[in-house]
Design an enzyme around this catalytic site. Structure first.
Site, short mmCIF file in Angstrom:
data_model
loop_
_atom_site.label_atom_id
_atom_site.label_comp_id
_atom_site.label_asym_id
_atom_site.label_seq_id
_atom_site.Cartn_x
_atom_site.Cartn_y
_atom_site.Cartn_z
N LYS A 271 -7.69 6.46 -19.46
CA LYS A 271 -7.98 6.95 -20.81
C LYS A 271 -6.72 6.93 -21.68
CE LYS A 271 -12.09 7.41 -19.14
NZ LYS A 271 -12.06 7.81 -17.79
N TYR B 66 -16.76 15.99 -16.14
CA TYR B 66 -17.20 14.60 -16.10
C TYR B 66 -18.27 14.41 -15.02
CZ TYR B 66 -17.08 9.60 -15.09
OH TYR B 66 -17.43 8.31 -14.85
N ASP C 106 -7.53 18.82 -14.26
CA ASP C 106 -7.80 17.49 -14.80
C ASP C 106 -7.37 17.51 -16.27
OD1 ASP C 106 -8.89 15.20 -15.94
OD2 ASP C 106 -10.70 15.25 -14.70
N ARG D 166 0.85 -1.20 0.00
CA ARG D 166 0.00 0.00 0.00
C ARG D 166 0.88 1.25 0.00
NH1 ARG D 166 -1.47 1.69 4.55
NH2 ARG D 166 -2.25 -0.25 5.42
#
Ligand code: P1T
Length: 383
Positions: free
Chosen positions: A199, A102, A174, A50
């Site tokens: 993406k 988005y 973004d 982690r």
């Protein structure tokens, strides 16, 4: 030598060294949760996955390199990366955000973080004066998405960053729609650049992953702390796939941009098309800003056919054969979407319509197939 590389070399070599154990040119997929210690704290730099994992670390070094940043953090999704940014804030803090963004980002802001006492103002940032008007003494962050999803509005990152600096406000961008091949927000004054690496970065529609990059050491320390403390990290396999995708980002993006430009022009002159949203057109409201801050116009565009409504737009996307009707974008294959019922369905109708996301709108993620086949497909679907 590696520090001075051009972008098209950074995608392949940036932050990368052959693996120390056997010289593997690609970093191995270190599919492990933990690492042997000789004595408590006696380890080789990794203690629990982690916190750090060698495959994820290789990806993070690549991400930092291609975004012209110093510190990078990978997350289990784009929204998990945004979630980490929002955890920099405290109850009472306010955020000024792009109004066209988005749907999942809007949902995270309004359905999760508003309940924790953070207030969001959604403004049309095509005009930077609207950002200035929304900043008040409680504003801690400006959230910019550019080009916007799905209306392809372009926001002047440099102008917003000047405003943020003079008001002591963080600027997060973004950069999902553009990719660092086209636009590098840290070089334009942003404090944090975020990606849905799902993406263009990963590029093959086979992974969900998010990233943050910054040059600010204290922000990096806090984001690294949040990444470990909240734990929304990607696994080594997804980190590997994203790193592999990045190696061809520049060649893929070049073709995405060429194909999208050709399709945008084809649609613009089509007798049945009402409007095409693509920042490469000279009559796009912020074309001059797109030209200044982007090196090309990207692979995304949206359009409306004449007299279209909900049903007729659904009919068109259902008729497409080579374009797959699907959520997401940025993969090698072309996708078509109906934002009102798919990616932006979580935004109330009256709010999404204010920013132009009407029922008639169709969004295309133009892939890297032969553009003649893509145009033939659009031709038969539009009729
Ligand atoms: O899906 P995820 O990796 O969590 O990323 C969320 C996200 C964030 N920002 C932008 C600009 C995005 O487009 C997305 C995801 N978008 C889609 C799935 C879509 O089809 O628009």
């Amino acid at each position: 030598m590696k520090d001075k590389m051009h972008f098209n070399s950074k995608t392949i070599h940036g932050g990368q060294e052959p693996d120390k154990a056997y010289g593997a040119v690609m970093p191995p997929i270190y599919q492990t949760s933990t690492y042997a210690q000789t004595t408590p704290g006696g380890h080789k730099g990794f203690e629990y996955s982690r916190t750090h994992n060698p495959t994820r670390q290789a990806l993070e070094r690549s991400l930092a390199s291609i975004e012209a940043g110093e510190f990078a953090f990978a997350f289990g999704s784009g929204l998990a990366a945004m979630d980490a940014v929002l955890k920099l804030l405290k109850p009472g803090d306010e955020v000024v955000s792009t109004d066209d963004l988005y749907g999942g980002s809007y949902r995270l802001f309004t359905k999760i973080f508003e309940d924790f006492g953070i207030r969001f103002h959604f403004v049309n940032m095509s005009n930077v004066d609207n950002v200035e008007a929304a900043i008040n003494k409680n504003t801690r962050m400006v959230w910019v998405e550019t080009p916007t999803n799905p209306m392809m509005n372009v926001i002047d990152i440099k102008a917003v960053s000047v405003l943020c600096k003079s008001n002591d406000v963080l600027l997060a961008v973004d950069n999902t729609f553009a990719s660092p091949y086209i636009q590098q927000p840290l070089n334009l004054g942003a404090d944090i650049v975020m990606h849905s690496a799902t993406k263009y970065l990963a590029g093959h529609s086979d992974v969900i992953l998010g990233s943050l990059v910054t040059n600010d050491k204290s922000l990096a320390e806090r984001l690294g702390f949040i990444q470990n403390a909240s734990g929304a990290v990607p696994g080594p396999m997804d980190s590997f796939l994203t790193l592999r995708g990045i190696k061809t980002l520049h060649v893929r993006m070049q073709r995405h941009c060429e194909n999208a430009a050709e399709i945008a022009h084809y649609l613009k002159t089509h007798p049945k098309i009402e409007k095409v949203y693509w920042p490469g057109f000279e009559d796009h409201p912020n074309h001059h800003i797109a030209k200044a801050q982007m090196s090309d116009f990207g692979g995304m565009l949206s359009f409306i056919t004449k007299g279209a409504n909900y049903e007729s737009s659904i009919q068109i996307v259902e008729k497409l054969k080579l374009f797959t009707l699907a959520e997401s974008l940025g993969g090698v294959e072309s996708l078509a979407g109906h934002p009102a019922s798919m990616t932006h369905a979580s935004i109330p109708k009256e709010i999404r319509e204010q920013s132009g996301v009407v029922d008639a709108l169709i969004r295309l993620s133009v892939g890297i197939e032969d553009v003649r086949d893509l145009i033939a497909d659009l031709d038969q679907a539009i009729g």
